[in-house]
Scaffold this motif. Structure first.
Motif, mmCIF file in Angstrom:
data_model
loop_
_atom_site.group_PDB
_atom_site.id
_atom_site.type_symbol
_atom_site.label_atom_id
_atom_site.label_comp_id
_atom_site.label_asym_id
_atom_site.label_seq_id
_atom_site.Cartn_x
_atom_site.Cartn_y
_atom_site.Cartn_z
ATOM 1 N N THR A 127 -12.424 9.511 1.702
ATOM 2 C CA THR A 127 -12.512 8.058 1.604
ATOM 3 C C THR A 127 -13.744 7.562 2.351
ATOM 4 O OG1 THR A 127 -11.147 7.937 3.573
ATOM 5 C CG2 THR A 127 -10.024 7.619 1.478
ATOM 6 N N GLY A 140 -16.415 5.718 4.273
ATOM 7 C CA GLY A 140 -16.585 4.338 4.701
ATOM 8 C C GLY A 140 -15.318 3.684 5.186
ATOM 9 N N LEU A 141 -14.171 4.118 4.696
ATOM 10 C CA LEU A 141 -12.915 3.446 5.038
ATOM 11 C C LEU A 141 -12.604 3.586 6.523
ATOM 12 C CD1 LEU A 141 -10.303 2.045 4.114
ATOM 13 C CD2 LEU A 141 -9.360 4.277 3.672
ATOM 14 N N ALA A 176 -15.363 2.023 8.770
ATOM 15 C CA ALA A 176 -15.261 0.573 8.929
ATOM 16 C C ALA A 176 -14.188 0.225 9.940
ATOM 17 C CB ALA A 176 -14.958 -0.084 7.581
ATOM 18 N N ALA A 177 -13.033 0.886 9.853
ATOM 19 C CA ALA A 177 -11.943 0.586 10.783
ATOM 20 C C ALA A 177 -12.316 0.966 12.210
ATOM 21 C CB ALA A 177 -10.683 1.325 10.349
ATOM 22 N N PHE A 193 -6.468 -3.142 9.720
ATOM 23 C CA PHE A 193 -7.684 -3.163 8.913
ATOM 24 C C PHE A 193 -7.710 -2.001 7.932
ATOM 25 C CE2 PHE A 193 -12.311 -2.650 8.357
ATOM 26 C CZ PHE A 193 -12.590 -3.928 7.938
ATOM 27 N N LEU A 231 -7.543 -2.445 3.910
ATOM 28 C CA LEU A 231 -8.758 -2.114 3.169
ATOM 29 C C LEU A 231 -8.480 -1.024 2.143
ATOM 30 C CD1 LEU A 231 -11.726 -2.839 3.058
ATOM 31 C CD2 LEU A 231 -12.196 -0.984 4.616
ATOM 32 N N GLU A 232 -7.580 -0.108 2.498
ATOM 33 C CA GLU A 232 -7.280 0.993 1.587
ATOM 34 C C GLU A 232 -6.573 0.486 0.330
ATOM 35 O OE1 GLU A 232 -4.532 3.820 3.070
ATOM 36 O OE2 GLU A 232 -5.060 5.333 1.580
ATOM 37 N N VAL A 233 -5.591 -0.404 0.526
ATOM 38 C CA VAL A 233 -4.815 -0.879 -0.620
ATOM 39 C C VAL A 233 -5.541 -2.015 -1.325
ATOM 40 C CG1 VAL A 233 -2.670 -1.947 -1.296
ATOM 41 C CG2 VAL A 233 -2.684 -0.191 0.457
ATOM 42 N N PHE A 234 -6.042 -2.966 -0.550
ATOM 43 C CA PHE A 234 -6.841 -4.064 -1.043
ATOM 44 C C PHE A 234 -6.173 -4.834 -2.170
ATOM 45 C CE2 PHE A 234 -10.850 -6.214 -2.083
ATOM 46 C CZ PHE A 234 -11.264 -6.451 -0.803
ATOM 47 N N GLU A 287 0.938 -6.011 -2.983
ATOM 48 C CA GLU A 287 1.696 -4.932 -2.347
ATOM 49 C C GLU A 287 1.807 -5.139 -0.844
ATOM 50 O OE1 GLU A 287 -0.236 -1.338 -3.431
ATOM 51 O OE2 GLU A 287 -0.393 -1.965 -5.502
ATOM 52 N N TYR A 332 4.768 -3.557 1.345
ATOM 53 C CA TYR A 332 4.723 -2.138 1.680
ATOM 54 C C TYR A 332 3.612 -1.848 2.665
ATOM 55 C CZ TYR A 332 7.955 -1.481 -2.095
ATOM 56 O OH TYR A 332 9.055 -1.545 -2.886
ATOM 57 N N ARG A 357 4.171 -0.053 6.274
ATOM 58 C CA ARG A 357 3.404 1.138 6.619
ATOM 59 C C ARG A 357 2.592 0.920 7.888
ATOM 60 N NH1 ARG A 357 0.892 4.605 2.545
ATOM 61 N NH2 ARG A 357 -1.002 3.412 2.747
ATOM 62 N N GLU A 389 -20.489 -2.477 10.663
ATOM 63 C CA GLU A 389 -19.389 -2.799 9.750
ATOM 64 C C GLU A 389 -19.919 -2.937 8.322
ATOM 65 O OE1 GLU A 389 -16.152 -3.179 11.110
ATOM 66 O OE2 GLU A 389 -15.672 -2.894 9.009
ATOM 67 N N ALA A 406 -20.645 0.470 6.926
ATOM 68 C CA ALA A 406 -19.436 1.191 6.512
ATOM 69 C C ALA A 406 -18.879 0.625 5.215
ATOM 70 C CB ALA A 406 -18.387 1.105 7.624
ATOM 71 N N LEU A 407 -18.859 -0.705 5.114
ATOM 72 C CA LEU A 407 -18.288 -1.314 3.907
ATOM 73 C C LEU A 407 -19.140 -1.037 2.677
ATOM 74 C CD1 LEU A 407 -16.944 -4.701 5.273
ATOM 75 C CD2 LEU A 407 -15.663 -2.686 4.593
ATOM 76 N N ILE A 449 -20.845 1.719 2.176
ATOM 77 C CA ILE A 449 -20.490 3.087 1.770
ATOM 78 C C ILE A 449 -19.151 3.077 1.029
ATOM 79 C CG2 ILE A 449 -19.920 5.385 2.611
ATOM 80 C CD1 ILE A 449 -21.729 4.876 4.956
ATOM 81 N N TYR A 450 -18.200 2.346 1.590
ATOM 82 C CA TYR A 450 -16.863 2.298 0.984
ATOM 83 C C TYR A 450 -16.909 1.682 -0.408
ATOM 84 C CZ TYR A 450 -11.862 1.514 0.600
ATOM 85 O OH TYR A 450 -10.568 1.519 0.180
ATOM 86 N N TYR A 495 -18.377 3.989 -3.040
ATOM 87 C CA TYR A 495 -17.507 5.078 -3.440
ATOM 88 C C TYR A 495 -16.402 4.581 -4.354
ATOM 89 C CZ TYR A 495 -14.510 9.142 -3.017
ATOM 90 O OH TYR A 495 -13.747 10.243 -3.276
ATOM 91 N N LYS A 514 -1.102 8.582 0.672
ATOM 92 C CA LYS A 514 -2.051 7.484 0.700
ATOM 93 C C LYS A 514 -1.834 6.612 -0.530
ATOM 94 C CE LYS A 514 -5.775 10.040 1.254
ATOM 95 N NZ LYS A 514 -7.214 10.251 1.344
ATOM 96 N N ARG A 515 -2.544 5.482 -0.578
ATOM 97 C CA ARG A 515 -2.433 4.635 -1.770
ATOM 98 C C ARG A 515 -3.109 5.330 -2.947
ATOM 99 N NH1 ARG A 515 -1.163 2.997 -5.532
ATOM 100 N NH2 ARG A 515 -0.933 0.922 -6.406
ATOM 101 N N LYS A 556 -4.032 4.712 -7.710
ATOM 102 C CA LYS A 556 -3.962 3.361 -8.241
ATOM 103 C C LYS A 556 -4.526 3.282 -9.656
ATOM 104 C CE LYS A 556 -6.232 0.418 -5.758
ATOM 105 N NZ LYS A 556 -6.556 -0.531 -4.671
#
Lengths: 164, 281
Positions: A62, A64-65, A68-69, A120, A124-127, A131, A134, A138, B21, B24-25, B27-28, B31, B118-119, B165
């Motif tokens: 993942t 950047g995820l 960022a956090a 965060f 950010l993961e689910v965005f 949802e 949940y 979590r 920040e 990082a965002l 990059i995120y 992806y 994970k999601r 997802k």
């Protein structure tokens, strides 16, 4: 440096496979950022946080995820330490560990920073707002789990230094 | 200018925060589009090799299950040997070779990195472009459908698992032959998926097998799971239902990548038809 390698390896190979009812995922690796010395310059702190996040990202697929956090975590850490700690008294004990700072301070410190990081991270993961229920479950359960593990680690490994 | 510099140094934590920040965002975000191959993932040489080493050690722990599985597979294969069939006519044997053109080929691969909590879950396997794997190929295990290849490097590939997802592909009810779309449920349970947009004319019953349809990347009839709950939110003209997955994603060890040999012919033909339509218009 050793602490970094150990924490990342534990995170990636052990904790990645541990989950309670598919709700709770502990992210103990942020302990590395929490335990960086008080006197560290801001730029180095951010750089290390960013790199730590990126390393974990490489294993979790993942990009950047986590980075960022972790950067957010570093920022909250600076604010929190500015508010609660007088800088003069800590020339010889430069690390905010459990044994140096006492249980109450470390518990508040670890909880607040973990809550920010996890909130965060999960959002950010689910965005997606739909949802949120949940995501929140979590987030809360994982935070409790992470703080619990941090306290255990603190009790296990950092007591000895005090006795020396 | 001087004041500005003083201001920036006074609040340097905040500005540094902003810079990192945003980095990082970016990059995120990059992806997230999933097409752009990125340097930072488990197909790169360093993390891929670390995972491969770790997996070697981990495999010992599940040797027993794997052995059982292999024995079972062997028995199933033995049942298909020519010697286990009674050849009733000579004619049947003669046409055997020319009537059937092999359409699907299977490449076996080992799972070296996997997640279910994970999601968006992905699986890394130890075969890549060297073994002839390409993007958008289907991946199955002996229990059923696993996912779709989304990224390929020389020796590794990343598979978007069904627990993601963005996974959605065509599936059908085995008895009714009515098609729907399979998706992962919102409650992030790694054992349950949802079959949505099924035509109202279908009469599904609990326990009915759900299989890959003829419009998906997978060979028709590969199992996905069984209908476990019919009373999920109904949306007007279509039926939705819960499906208990037949693959246990948390114990995935070996998977097969499906190569559809006629795929190129099909897409080329469809493309040609589209072009001709455009010419007419």
């Amino acid at each position: 440096m050793v602490r970094f390698v150990v924490l990342v390896l534990v995170q990636v190979f052990l904790l990645k496979n541990i989950t309670l009812y598919s709700l709770s995922i502990p992210y103990i690796y942020i302990l590395y950022i929490l335990l960086l010395p008080f006197e560290i310059p801001n730029i180095l702190l951010f750089l290390l946080a960013f790199l730590t996040g990126l390393t974990v990202d490489a294993f979790y697929d993942t990009p950047g995820l986590h980075a960022a956090a972790c950067v957010l975590l570093a920022f909250v850490r600076i604010l929190f330490i500015n508010i609660t700690v007088q800088k003069e008294g800590f020339d010889n004990e430069p690390e905010p560990t459990l044994s140096v700072m006492g249980f109450r301070w470390f518990f508040t410190y670890a909880s607040i920073l973990t809550l920010f990081h996890h909130f965060f991270l999960f959002n950010l993961e689910v965005f997606s707002i739909s949802e949120i229920q949940y995501t929140f479950t979590r987030f809360i359960i994982s935070s409790v789990f992470t703080v619990f593990l941090m306290l255990i680690t603190g009790l296990l490994f950092f007591r000895r230094k005090e006795r020396k | 200018m001087r004041n500005l510099l003083i201001f920036i140094t006074k609040y340097n934590a905040f500005f540094l925060f902003l810079i990192f920040e945003v980095g990082a965002l970016v990059i995120y975000g990059k992806y997230n589009s999933f097409q752009k191959a990125s340097l930072i993932n488990s197909t790169n040489e360093v993390t891929g090799n670390v995972y491969a080493k770790y997996n070697e050690a981990e495999r010992y722990l599940s040797l027993q299950q794997v052995n059982d599985q292999l024995a079972k597979d062997n028995a199933a294969l033995r049942a298909k040997l020519k010697s286990s069939f009674y050849i009733d006519t000579l004619a049947k044997r003669m046409v055997n070779d020319t009537v059937y053109l092999q359409q699907y080929e299977y490449t076996v691969a080992r799972v070296i990195n996997n997640s279910v909590n994970k999601r968006n879950n992905t699986i890394t396997i130890n075969r890549g472009s060297d073994a002839g794997i390409q993007k958008n190929m289907g991946v199955i295990s002996d229990q059923g459908v696993v996912g779709i290849v989304v990224m390929v490097s020389k020796h590794f590939s990343i598979v978007m698992s069904l627990l993601h997802k963005e996974t959605s592909f065509s599936a059908m009810l085995n008895d009714d032959r009515v098609r729907g779309t399979i998706k992962w449920a919102d409650n992030l349970d790694p054992r349950v998926a949802q079959l949505v947009d099924v035509n109202n004319s279908a009469k599904p019953h609990i326990g009915e097998l759900v299989v890959a349809s003829d419009q998906s990347l997978f060979p028709t009839g590969v199992p996905i799971g069984r209908v476990s709950n019919l009373r999920t939110k109904t949306g007007g003209f279509f039926l939705n239902m819960e499906v208990t997955l037949s693959v246990d994603f948390s114990k995935l060890q070996y998977v097969y990548v499906v190569t559809n040999r006629l795929n190129k012919e099909q897409t080329d033909l469809e493309l040609k038809q589209k072009d001709e339509q455009n010419d007419i218009n």
